[in-house]
Design a protein around this motif. Structure first.
Motif, short mmCIF file in Angstrom:
data_model
loop_
_atom_site.label_atom_id
_atom_site.label_comp_id
_atom_site.label_asym_id
_atom_site.label_seq_id
_atom_site.Cartn_x
_atom_site.Cartn_y
_atom_site.Cartn_z
N VAL A 1 0.87 -1.18 0.00
CA VAL A 1 0.00 0.00 0.00
C VAL A 1 0.90 1.22 0.00
O VAL A 1 2.04 1.15 0.48
N PRO A 2 0.46 2.34 -0.56
CA PRO A 2 -0.85 2.61 -1.16
C PRO A 2 -0.90 2.22 -2.63
O PRO A 2 0.03 1.59 -3.15
N SER A 3 -1.98 2.66 -3.30
CA SER A 3 -2.13 2.42 -4.73
C SER A 3 -1.05 3.17 -5.52
O SER A 3 -0.65 4.28 -5.18
N ALA A 4 -0.60 2.54 -6.61
CA ALA A 4 0.39 3.18 -7.48
C ALA A 4 -0.15 4.46 -8.10
O ALA A 4 0.62 5.34 -8.49
N GLU A 5 -1.46 4.61 -8.18
CA GLU A 5 -2.05 5.83 -8.73
C GLU A 5 -1.75 7.05 -7.86
O GLU A 5 -1.81 8.19 -8.34
N THR A 6 -1.39 6.80 -6.59
CA THR A 6 -1.13 7.91 -5.66
C THR A 6 0.35 8.29 -5.60
O THR A 6 0.72 9.13 -4.77
N PRO B 1 2.67 11.23 0.47
CA PRO B 1 2.30 12.63 0.72
C PRO B 1 2.47 13.46 -0.56
O PRO B 1 3.06 13.01 -1.53
N ALA B 2 1.97 14.70 -0.50
CA ALA B 2 2.02 15.58 -1.68
C ALA B 2 3.44 16.10 -1.88
O ALA B 2 3.94 16.90 -1.10
#
Length: 363
Positions: free
Chosen positions: A137-142, A147-148
């Motif tokens: 985790v997390p998703s690869a999309e994130t 964090p940003a």
């Protein structure tokens, strides 16, 4: 603008520079510490066929021996705009493809890589590999957004950014997880490809390695061919009911990992041990037993199969055993008397004695 302090740090890794979308220099890596060769990712050429060498850069790798299970990959990538990238992996037969990530942070509507906003702007650096696995985790999309990270920061380095990600194809089709490869034969010829669908920012694909596991399980081969009838030793005449008879079965093991599970059908049959732990390069054995309770011929089945990441089976055998009729044991019960019964017996004896004595005197 990407801070010059980042550029100075990247310069220490032996990188070269070119322009990026925001006007700052991009990074292009040299060889990684393990000696893998970094290859340029074709810039803004991906159009849906990632296995076309004109659209992407690919590397082949081996998953070991045995059977694939729980595959996870570590990729060394250098790029100044993670949201440009599409990454896919394919098995040697070319029959299965899994998308690891597709333009993270970009709003895609198809698998061509086209998007509105250009996706996440943070960096990737090959000396900080990213990993993909179904259990992560997390998703690869994130990537880059949790964090940003800013366009000056690097995934897996800054702000405790994750290095491990669960595959996520975004809006691409088909979706899927690395579990799609579970059960495939391990070996060489696996392919992972990286494509770029965004202009200006560039990067390199440096290394791929298999991580996690188990990958490459045991291959189990039965010494006695599956389907062979197995006759257990019979009971001779007069055998004590409840005595067990047994027959061993052996399995050759190559590779490592996994186990062999066996079950029986038919009243009186059992198998041990189950599961059977597998040891590389040895012959593992299980023993099937029948415990008799009556005379007659009794049948059953034995079925054994491998537990991932091992492969082999199912191996099925028809079982039979014969219990011969024998002479039944004759038991003579030992008499027991209660106190009352004993007193009645004594009284009876005394009464009989008095009767006999009186008859003698009268005679």
């Amino acid at each position: 603008m990407k801070p010059q302090i980042l550029l100075a740090a990247l310069a220490l890794t032996g990188v070269a520079f070119a322009d990026t979308k925001d006007g700052t220099p991009s990074i292009s890596s040299g060889p990684t510490p393990n000696g893998s060769v970094c290859q340029p990712i074709p810039d803004n050429l991906y159009r849906g066929n990632i296995f076309d060498p004109a659209q992407a850069i690919c590397k082949t790798f081996s998953t070991g021996t045995g059977t694939v299970n729980n595959l996870a990959l570590s990729l060394g990538l250098t790029h100044t705009w993670a949201g440009d990238l599409v990454i896919k992996v394919r098995n040697p037969a070319g029959s299965k493809t899994v998308t690891l990530v597709s333009r993270p942070g970009a709003a895609e509507t198809d698998d061509l890589g086209a998007a509105g906003p250009g996706g996440d702007s943070s960096n990737l650096l090959n000396t900080a590999p990213i990993r993909f696995g179904d259990a992560f985790v997390p998703s690869a999309e994130t990537m880059g957004s949790v964090p940003a990270l800013s366009s000056a920061q690097t995934i897996c380095i800054d702000l405790a950014s994750p290095c491990d990600y669960k595959p996520d194809p975004g809006a691409t089709i088909p979706a899927g997880a690395l579990a799609a490869f579970d059960g495939d034969a391990a070996g060489a010829g696996w392919t992972v490809c990286v494509g770029d669908r965004g202009a200006a920012d560039t990067g390199d694909f440096c290394s791929v390695a298999v991580v996690g596991g188990p990958v490459g399980g045991s291959v189990i081969a039965a010494v006695t061919a599956s389907g062979t009838p197995i006759t257990l030793p019979g009971y001779g005449a007069g055998a004590t009911p409840g005595t067990a008879v047994a027959a061993p079965l052996s399995f050759n093991v190559t590779g490592g990992g996994g186990s062999l599970n066996c079950t029986t059908t038919g009243t009186g049959y059992a198998v041990t041990p189950s599961p059977l732990a597998l040891v590389v390069g040895t012959t593992g054995s299980v023993t099937v037993r029948y415990t008799g309770i009556a005379a007659g011929t009794f049948t059953g089945t034995l079925s054994c199969s491998a537990t991932a990441p091992a492969t082999g089976g199912p191996f099925t055998y028809n079982l039979s055993t014969t219990v011969s009729a024998g002479p039944a044991a004759v038991l003579i019960p030992t008499p027991t008397l209660s106190i009352t019964g004993l007193m009645l017996l004594i009284a009876g004896v005394l009464g009989l004695s008095a009767f006999l004595f009186s008859r003698n005197r009268a005679g």
